[in-house]
Design an enzyme around this catalytic site. Structure first.
Site, PDB file in Angstrom:
ATOM      1  N   SER A 190       0.851  -1.192   0.000  1.00 21.75           N
ATOM      2  CA  SER A 190       0.000   0.000   0.000  1.00 21.75           C
ATOM      3  C   SER A 190       0.884   1.238   0.000  1.00 21.75           C
ATOM      4  CB  SER A 190      -0.933  -0.012   1.213  1.00 21.75           C
ATOM      5  OG  SER A 190      -0.185  -0.068   2.410  1.00 21.75           O
ATOM      6  N   CYS A 191       0.308   2.347  -0.419  1.00 22.90           N
ATOM      7  CA  CYS A 191       1.067   3.600  -0.476  1.00 22.90           C
ATOM      8  C   CYS A 191       1.552   3.972   0.903  1.00 22.90           C
ATOM      9  CB  CYS A 191       0.192   4.717  -1.061  1.00 22.90           C
ATOM     10  SG  CYS A 191       0.237   4.709  -2.851  1.00 22.90           S
ATOM     11  N   PRO A 192       2.741   4.492   0.992  1.00 22.83           N
ATOM     12  CA  PRO A 192       3.551   5.034  -0.094  1.00 22.83           C
ATOM     13  C   PRO A 192       4.585   4.072  -0.677  1.00 22.83           C
ATOM     14  CG  PRO A 192       4.509   5.720   1.956  1.00 22.83           C
ATOM     15  CD  PRO A 192       3.282   4.884   2.299  1.00 22.83           C
TER      16      PRO A 192
END
Length: 70
Positions: A8-10
């Site tokens: 998942s981001c980042p």
């Protein structure tokens, strides 16, 4: 190619950033499964001399192609 599926981001953006800084590729393929990562990688690419194109390859899976601007 960077396979950032499952992150998942980042993290996907960080992975792309490291590759661009290390190798400055003319073309880079990135696989992600987070729509937010598509937006963030596209923004990173546009701000760092790359054009980004994305396509959906499956259910919530995307392939991005970053191409260095001339």
């Amino acid at each position: 190619m960077i396979d950032a599926r499952g992150y998942s981001c980042p993290m996907p953006v960080v992975m792309v950033q490291k590759e661009v800084k290390k190798n400055a590729p003319d073309k880079l393929e990135v696989l992600v499964d987070d729509p937010c990562a598509v937006e963030n990688i596209t923004r990173f690419a546009n701000n760092n001399g790359y054009e980004a194109a994305s396509r959906e390859t499956g259910d919530e899976e995307f392939a991005l192609t970053l191409t260095k601007k001339a």
